[in-house]
Design a protein around this motif. Structure first.
Motif, PDB file in Angstrom:
ATOM      1  N   ARG A   1      10.601   5.907   6.818  1.00 26.71           N
ATOM      2  CA  ARG A   1       9.274   5.840   7.452  1.00 26.71           C
ATOM      3  C   ARG A   1       8.602   7.213   7.398  1.00 26.71           C
ATOM      4  O   ARG A   1       7.399   7.315   7.138  1.00 26.71           O
ATOM      5  N   ASP A   2       9.367   8.265   7.658  1.00 27.31           N
ATOM      6  CA  ASP A   2       8.807   9.613   7.587  1.00 27.31           C
ATOM      7  C   ASP A   2       8.286   9.912   6.184  1.00 27.31           C
ATOM      8  O   ASP A   2       7.242  10.560   6.030  1.00 27.31           O
ATOM      9  N   TRP A   3       9.005   9.452   5.164  1.00 35.02           N
ATOM     10  CA  TRP A   3       8.545   9.663   3.783  1.00 35.02           C
ATOM     11  C   TRP A   3       7.203   8.972   3.558  1.00 35.02           C
ATOM     12  O   TRP A   3       6.318   9.516   2.892  1.00 35.02           O
TER      13      TRP A   3
ATOM     14  N   GLU B   1       0.811  -1.204   0.000  1.00 35.07           N
ATOM     15  CA  GLU B   1       0.000   0.000   0.000  1.00 35.07           C
ATOM     16  C   GLU B   1       0.853   1.268   0.000  1.00 35.07           C
ATOM     17  O   GLU B   1       1.910   1.321   0.634  1.00 35.07           O
ATOM     18  N   ALA B   2       0.345   2.294  -0.683  1.00 40.25           N
ATOM     19  CA  ALA B   2       0.968   3.610  -0.645  1.00 40.25           C
ATOM     20  C   ALA B   2       0.887   4.178   0.768  1.00 40.25           C
ATOM     21  O   ALA B   2      -0.045   3.891   1.515  1.00 40.25           O
ATOM     22  N   GLY B   3       1.892   4.960   1.140  1.00 36.02           N
ATOM     23  CA  GLY B   3       1.890   5.599   2.443  1.00 36.02           C
ATOM     24  C   GLY B   3       2.194   4.660   3.591  1.00 36.02           C
ATOM     25  O   GLY B   3       1.998   5.010   4.758  1.00 36.02           O
ATOM     26  N   ARG B   4       2.677   3.457   3.279  1.00 30.47           N
ATOM     27  CA  ARG B   4       3.018   2.486   4.313  1.00 30.47           C
ATOM     28  C   ARG B   4       4.397   1.903   4.043  1.00 30.47           C
ATOM     29  O   ARG B   4       4.869   1.890   2.906  1.00 30.47           O
ATOM     30  N   PHE B   5       5.022   1.435   5.088  1.00 27.08           N
ATOM     31  CA  PHE B   5       6.356   0.837   5.039  1.00 27.08           C
ATOM     32  C   PHE B   5       6.165  -0.662   5.248  1.00 27.08           C
ATOM     33  O   PHE B   5       5.729  -1.097   6.308  1.00 27.08           O
TER      34      PHE B   5
ATOM     35  N   ASP C   1       3.869  -3.001   7.890  1.00 28.06           N
ATOM     36  CA  ASP C   1       3.455  -4.321   7.421  1.00 28.06           C
ATOM     37  C   ASP C   1       4.682  -5.196   7.200  1.00 28.06           C
ATOM     38  O   ASP C   1       5.815  -4.703   7.137  1.00 28.06           O
ATOM     39  N   ALA C   2       4.444  -6.487   7.060  1.00 29.82           N
ATOM     40  CA  ALA C   2       5.539  -7.426   6.808  1.00 29.82           C
ATOM     41  C   ALA C   2       5.064  -8.554   5.912  1.00 29.82           C
ATOM     42  O   ALA C   2       3.907  -8.978   5.975  1.00 29.82           O
TER      43      ALA C   2
END
Length: 265
Positions: A189-191, A28-32, A215-216
């Motif tokens: 993560r900030d990005w 997903e966009a906006g997630r790491f 997520d993983a």
């Protein structure tokens, strides 16, 4: 507009052997999202498929709704930046030269301040003081931070058409000391959190994944065994089964992030 990377039934072969079993996943966009697993689990293979640097033997990948293979290479380069495990540099490029290479896909429609983007990217990864150093004179950790600055520069500005930008990182912390491991992962993560950039990173350190990832995806012997929210995926039972090591939650958790103490079986 679909703002994700969709993996649909992707599988890979090498030398007649399956190295990535058919799998589907959504980033997903906006997630790491952290990709984890033991050595040889297929982590770098999966990242190569996501970045269009490796073609799957079956299945397909969509990025922001479009098939990867359907996008012109330059368009893809403006949308996603890839940091490989090792990036050989054949010439005597300085750190500033290398970071500036990240802006190459934008040469036909440059930003108002291209030099400023390069400076800001170097500052973000703490390599400003190395700007004039030749790449081959750097330590492993310094090289890694220089190449991270390059990929940040590549996707530094929002795209005119509103497409999501992606950072695809293969073991970005492998050569870094402890302080820079945390600094680098906090930066990406900030990005994700502030700019909506999608971040997918291969990591080996479970505790770093727990602290910084949302997520993983866990791979074992080329098979995706579990995926989802990082704290739901990385349980002691799964860690014991996949990595063959015991663990329990550490006392006095820092900043609310679950951290494990590991105990060999």
């Amino acid at each position: 507009m679909v703002m994700c990377i969709e993996v649909n039934g992707v599988a890979c072969m090498a030398a007649g052997r399956q190295i990535l079993a058919p799998m589907s996943a959504r980033f997903e966009a906006g997630r790491f999202c952290a990709i984890l697993g033991p050595n040889g689990a297929g982590k770098s293979t999966l990242l190569g498929v996501l970045s269009a640097q490796r073609q799957p033997h079956q299945g397909y990948v969509r990025m922001n709704g479009d098939l990867l293979g359907a996008r012109p290479v330059t368009d893809l380069a403006r949308m996603r930046a890839v940091m490989p495990q090792e990036a050989a540099v054949a010439f005597d490029y300085t750190v500033e030269d290398i970071v500036a290479l990240g802006r190459f896909p934008h040469r036909r429609c440059p930003a108002e301040d291209e030099a400023g983007i390069v400076r800001h990217a170097m500052a973000a990864t703490q390599v400003t003081h190395l700007a004039g150093r030749v790449h081959n004179t750097l330590s492993g950790g310094e090289k890694a931070r220089a190449h991270l600055a390059r990929v940040l520069a590549q996707v530094w500005e929002p795209l005119p058409d509103g497409q999501v930008r992606w950072l695809l990182l293969d073991e970005p912390t492998a050569a870094l000391d402890l302080a820079h491991q945390h600094a680098v992962l906090q930066t990406v993560r900030d990005w994700a959190c502030t700019q909506g950039v999608g971040v997918v990173a291969v990591l080996h350190d479970i505790n770093l994944a727990l602290r910084y990832a949302d997520d993983a995806v866990v791979l074992e012997a080329g098979t995706a065994v579990h995926s989802g929210a990082v704290h739901e995926v990385l349980t002691p039972n799964l860690i014991g089964r996949v990595w063959g090591i015991g663990c329990h939650a550490a006392e006095g958790q820092v900043g609310g992030a679950l951290q494990y103490v590991f105990t060999p079986h």
